[in-house]
Design a protein around this motif. Structure first.
Motif, PDB file in Angstrom:
ATOM      1  N   ASP A  22       0.734  -1.011   0.090  1.00 42.00           N
ATOM      2  CA  ASP A  22       0.044  -0.131  -0.233  1.00 42.00           C
ATOM      3  C   ASP A  22       0.964   1.300   0.051  1.00 42.00           C
ATOM      4  O   ASP A  22       0.681   2.425  -0.706  1.00 42.00           O
ATOM      5  CB  ASP A  22      -0.912   0.093   1.190  1.00 42.00           C
ATOM      6  CG  ASP A  22      -1.931   1.166   1.212  1.00 42.00           C
ATOM      7  OD1 ASP A  22      -2.355   1.524   0.253  1.00 42.00           O
ATOM      8  OD2 ASP A  22      -1.740   1.985   2.393  1.00 42.00           O
ATOM      9  N   TYR A  23       1.787   1.123   0.771  1.00 40.05           N
ATOM     10  CA  TYR A  23       2.758   2.390   1.028  1.00 40.05           C
ATOM     11  C   TYR A  23       3.413   2.522  -0.303  1.00 40.05           C
ATOM     12  O   TYR A  23       3.818   3.728  -0.842  1.00 40.05           O
ATOM     13  CB  TYR A  23       3.667   2.342   2.130  1.00 40.05           C
ATOM     14  CG  TYR A  23       3.044   2.850   3.318  1.00 40.05           C
ATOM     15  CD1 TYR A  23       1.682   2.692   3.670  1.00 40.05           C
ATOM     16  CD2 TYR A  23       3.777   3.199   4.186  1.00 40.05           C
ATOM     17  CE1 TYR A  23       1.312   3.291   5.079  1.00 40.05           C
ATOM     18  CE2 TYR A  23       3.365   3.925   5.554  1.00 40.05           C
ATOM     19  CZ  TYR A  23       1.968   3.795   5.834  1.00 40.05           C
ATOM     20  OH  TYR A  23       1.467   3.977   6.964  1.00 40.05           O
ATOM     21  N   HIS A  24       4.001   1.496  -0.957  1.00 35.28           N
ATOM     22  CA  HIS A  24       4.790   1.645  -2.159  1.00 35.28           C
ATOM     23  C   HIS A  24       3.936   2.144  -3.208  1.00 35.28           C
ATOM     24  O   HIS A  24       4.113   3.211  -4.106  1.00 35.28           O
ATOM     25  CB  HIS A  24       5.436  -0.015  -2.693  1.00 35.28           C
ATOM     26  CG  HIS A  24       5.750   0.199  -3.909  1.00 35.28           C
ATOM     27  ND1 HIS A  24       6.835   0.977  -4.507  1.00 35.28           N
ATOM     28  CD2 HIS A  24       5.259  -0.313  -5.223  1.00 35.28           C
ATOM     29  CE1 HIS A  24       6.987   0.630  -5.771  1.00 35.28           C
ATOM     30  NE2 HIS A  24       6.392  -0.050  -6.218  1.00 35.28           N
ATOM     31  N   ARG A  25       2.511   1.871  -3.434  1.00 34.57           N
ATOM     32  CA  ARG A  25       1.702   2.286  -4.415  1.00 34.57           C
ATOM     33  C   ARG A  25       1.205   3.717  -4.140  1.00 34.57           C
ATOM     34  O   ARG A  25       1.150   4.480  -4.949  1.00 34.57           O
ATOM     35  CB  ARG A  25       0.336   1.276  -4.393  1.00 34.57           C
ATOM     36  CG  ARG A  25      -0.672   1.376  -5.531  1.00 34.57           C
ATOM     37  CD  ARG A  25      -1.660   0.189  -5.254  1.00 34.57           C
ATOM     38  NE  ARG A  25      -2.316   0.043  -4.113  1.00 34.57           N
ATOM     39  CZ  ARG A  25      -1.958  -1.191  -3.441  1.00 34.57           C
ATOM     40  NH1 ARG A  25      -1.165  -2.158  -4.043  1.00 34.57           N
ATOM     41  NH2 ARG A  25      -2.373  -1.463  -2.320  1.00 34.57           N
ATOM     42  N   ARG A  26       1.211   4.013  -2.875  1.00 42.91           N
ATOM     43  CA  ARG A  26       0.612   5.556  -2.508  1.00 42.91           C
ATOM     44  C   ARG A  26       1.957   6.500  -2.488  1.00 42.91           C
ATOM     45  O   ARG A  26       1.862   7.615  -2.836  1.00 42.91           O
ATOM     46  CB  ARG A  26       0.145   5.415  -1.212  1.00 42.91           C
ATOM     47  CG  ARG A  26      -1.421   4.970  -1.002  1.00 42.91           C
ATOM     48  CD  ARG A  26      -1.983   4.872   0.365  1.00 42.91           C
ATOM     49  NE  ARG A  26      -1.635   5.966   0.904  1.00 42.91           N
ATOM     50  CZ  ARG A  26      -1.919   5.811   2.377  1.00 42.91           C
ATOM     51  NH1 ARG A  26      -2.104   4.453   2.971  1.00 42.91           N
ATOM     52  NH2 ARG A  26      -1.616   6.831   3.376  1.00 42.91           N
ATOM     53  N   PHE A  27       2.990   6.045  -2.075  1.00 49.23           N
ATOM     54  CA  PHE A  27       4.292   6.924  -2.252  1.00 49.23           C
ATOM     55  C   PHE A  27       5.394   6.408  -3.041  1.00 49.23           C
ATOM     56  O   PHE A  27       6.373   5.831  -2.334  1.00 49.23           O
ATOM     57  CB  PHE A  27       4.654   7.166  -0.610  1.00 49.23           C
ATOM     58  CG  PHE A  27       3.377   7.589   0.249  1.00 49.23           C
ATOM     59  CD1 PHE A  27       2.861   8.813   0.089  1.00 49.23           C
ATOM     60  CD2 PHE A  27       3.163   6.708   1.239  1.00 49.23           C
ATOM     61  CE1 PHE A  27       1.967   8.927   0.932  1.00 49.23           C
ATOM     62  CE2 PHE A  27       1.987   6.746   2.107  1.00 49.23           C
ATOM     63  CZ  PHE A  27       1.544   8.131   1.869  1.00 49.23           C
ATOM     64  N   PRO A  28       5.207   6.189  -4.116  1.00 49.57           N
ATOM     65  CA  PRO A  28       6.627   5.534  -5.015  1.00 49.57           C
ATOM     66  C   PRO A  28       7.568   6.167  -4.853  1.00 49.57           C
ATOM     67  O   PRO A  28       7.561   7.675  -4.944  1.00 49.57           O
ATOM     68  CB  PRO A  28       5.796   5.573  -6.515  1.00 49.57           C
ATOM     69  CG  PRO A  28       4.879   6.603  -6.390  1.00 49.57           C
ATOM     70  CD  PRO A  28       4.239   6.753  -5.091  1.00 49.57           C
ATOM     71  N   GLY A  29       8.768   5.801  -4.494  1.00 47.38           N
ATOM     72  CA  GLY A  29       9.999   6.083  -4.514  1.00 47.38           C
ATOM     73  C   GLY A  29      10.472   6.475  -3.103  1.00 47.38           C
ATOM     74  O   GLY A  29      11.482   7.191  -2.801  1.00 47.38           O
TER      75      GLY A  29
END
Length: 110
Positions: A22-29
């Motif tokens: 979820d965090y990768h999807r919401r805050f890429p990079g």
């Protein structure tokens, strides 16, 4: 090993994986500086206290599963995010050294 059903450990692993995805999807990079949900981190620490080997396996599996997703985050980013989150205020509190040792051991176990 405790009398805790294995499904409980699986549920905690899935929650950790879901939070990382979820965090990768919401805050890429920006995963390496993200704080994962405190309840999930507390659960991971509880598993480690209950059974260190199970805790390592749980984290090793979660790191591998998330980092091998198609378009998933790099293993290094996932590991940094978990290290950072393990040192945030939760019960019990961990030092940076404790978090480093735990995540490094999980990475070595891969």
């Amino acid at each position: 090993m405790s009398d805790i059903p294995g499904a409980v450990y699986g549920t905690i692993r899935l929650a950790l994986e879901s939070n990382l995805r979820d965090y990768h999807r919401r805050f890429p990079g920006e995963l390496d500086g993200s704080d994962l949900y405190g309840d999930i981190i507390t659960a991971v620490k509880w598993v480690h206290e209950t059974s260190p080997q199970t805790g390592l396996y749980l984290v090793q599996s979660a790191l591998t599963n998330v980092s091998t997703d198609e378009d998933g985050p790099a293993l290094e980013d996932v590991a940094r995010c978990l290290r950072h989150s393990l040192t945030q205020p939760s019960s019990p509190e961990w030092t940076q050294e404790e978090a480093d040792r735990f995540v490094t051991a999980a990475l070595i176990a891969r």
